[in-house]
Design a protein around this motif. Structure first.
Motif: not given
Length: 419
Positions: A112-117
């Motif tokens: 599970x991957x969560x990202x902010x950009x």
């Protein structure tokens, strides 16, 4: 910098800077090598074992680019010159963070991957004519959050499977202003927002001990919305009439064959589709919607050996892509950048990459890529815009912009344990 934080955690910190010297001269201002670019950035990666078989990874990264002037030169003269009365600097700032929770072992795997950009880009364009020096400044800001979770079973006892879901919410703003004789005038701006949900699955089967078949599909629902800033009442009416709030649904199939006829050799063939959602584009006082584009690719290739493991490795591929409703950025008749669909096209691509261990810990590698991208069916708007040029006529074939014809790389990789 790499540091072990005990038996179950580690941290890596990387920093870099690159200076690319300019090579374009400006005879109008008398300046030489005006297009110098400086790039700097860094990233931090930390990993820890949560419990036996389960791990978490944290990534933080940032990058800054500053260009003194634009990278293009004038057509028809010296290829290393551009006659412009003003400098055209650009800047980009980029930051991201992500958290990954994973289970890499066992019969069933999990990730599970969560990202902010966040990203900001500032650009200047030259709108000068023989009588007036004029500049267009464009300020772009993007920010988004994404999350993807997938569960899968590697090939075992003749079959495998994978299932996942991804969520995306992204907001992108563009604002423009024009500078002339010391005065700055705001122009039309645009905001695009994308909310996307994707479900996907794959099933794999071992047809023979040396032959695997995989088939799957992705279903995507995209909600698009847009609005404009600094626009006249007439433009607001056009915007309302163009229905900027809309939804898109797309089912994208995929399939692949993987063969290992002899030890050390892998052959593969695959088919896959992908798409980019549409959006809202404003050029000067005109509002327009551009639709999604769709890319379908057939690829075949081979791999011999494994990098960093075998003494010699080589990989090659040949692919053909069909690209419908190509999204592209170009300058309109007023010299303003605008995004639109320019037609249908196709791309042939071939790649060859390899490496060799020339000594313990020392690896030499290189690669070459060739692309031939053509617009086979230009859109009527694209044809009208470039009807005056000899390169484009009705029914003709032209190259797709921003696809490199030939690209290559070479590297020398040395690794040695210090303790």
């Amino acid at each position: 910098l790499f540091r072990s934080l005990g038996g179950s955690a580690a941290l890596r910190l990387t920093g870099y800077r690159a200076d690319e010297g300019g090579y374009i001269d400006n005879p109008v201002t008398g300046e030489r090598d005006v297009n110098h670019v400086a790039t700097s950035g860094g990233r931090l990666v930390a990993t820890t074992e949560l419990r036996p078989g389960w791990s978490a990874d944290l990534l933080l990264a940032g990058q800054r680019i500053r260009g003194d002037d634009s990278q293009y030169s004038d057509r028809g003269g010296d290829n290393l010159e551009r006659s412009s009365p003003i400098a055209l600097p650009f800047a980009s700032d980029f930051g991201m963070g992500s958290l990954v929770v994973r289970k890499d072992g066992g019969a069933v795997r999990f990730r599970s991957t969560t990202g902010l950009i966040r990203q900001s880009v500032d650009e200047r364009f030259d709108l000068s004519d023989s009588a007036t020096t004029r500049a267009l400044d464009q300020h772009s800001r993007g920010r988004g959050v994404s999350s993807e979770t997938r569960v899968w079973r590697p090939m075992r006892q003749g079959f495998s499977w994978l299932a996942g879901i991804s969520l995306l919410d992204y907001r992108y703003e563009v604002r423009r202003s024009r500078s002339e004789r010391g005065a700055t005038t705001p122009l039309g701006g645009v905001t695009n927002r994308i909310s996307e949900v994707t479900l996907y699955f794959e099933l794999g089967a071992e047809l023979l001990p040396w032959l695997d078949l995989t088939a799957g599909a992705r279903w995507t629902r995209t909600d698009l919305s847009g609005e404009g800033q600094h626009l006249s009442l007439l433009v607001f009416d056009r915007l309302a009439a163009s229905d900027p709030d809309r939804k898109e649904r797309r089912l994208l199939p995929s399939a692949s064959l993987l063969a290992r006829p002899v030890a050390g050799l892998t052959l593969y063939a695959r088919y896959q589709q992908g798409f980019r959602p549409g959006g809202l584009s404003i050029a000067n006082d005109i509002v327009q919607l551009y639709r999604h584009d769709l890319l379908a690719t057939v690829e075949a290739g081979f791999r011999i050996g494994k990098p960093l493991i075998d003494r010699f490795d080589l990989a090659g591929s040949l692919s053909r892509s069909r690209w419908r409703h190509i999204q592209a950025d170009y300058l309109d008749g007023l010299g303003l950048p605008v995004t639109a669909n320019i037609g249908n096209g196709r791309i042939w691509s071939a790649t060859l990459n390899g490496g060799m261990l020339v000594a313990p810990g020392l690896r030499l590698e290189g690669g070459l890529a060739w692309n031939d991208g053509r617009i086979t069916q230009p859109s009527p708007e694209f044809e009208r815009l470039f009807a005056a040029t000899a390169a484009l006529g009705t029914g003709s074939v032209v190259r797709i912009p921003n696809i490199a014809r030939v690209a290559g790389h070479a590297a020398l990789d040395w690794r040695h344990d210090l303790g």
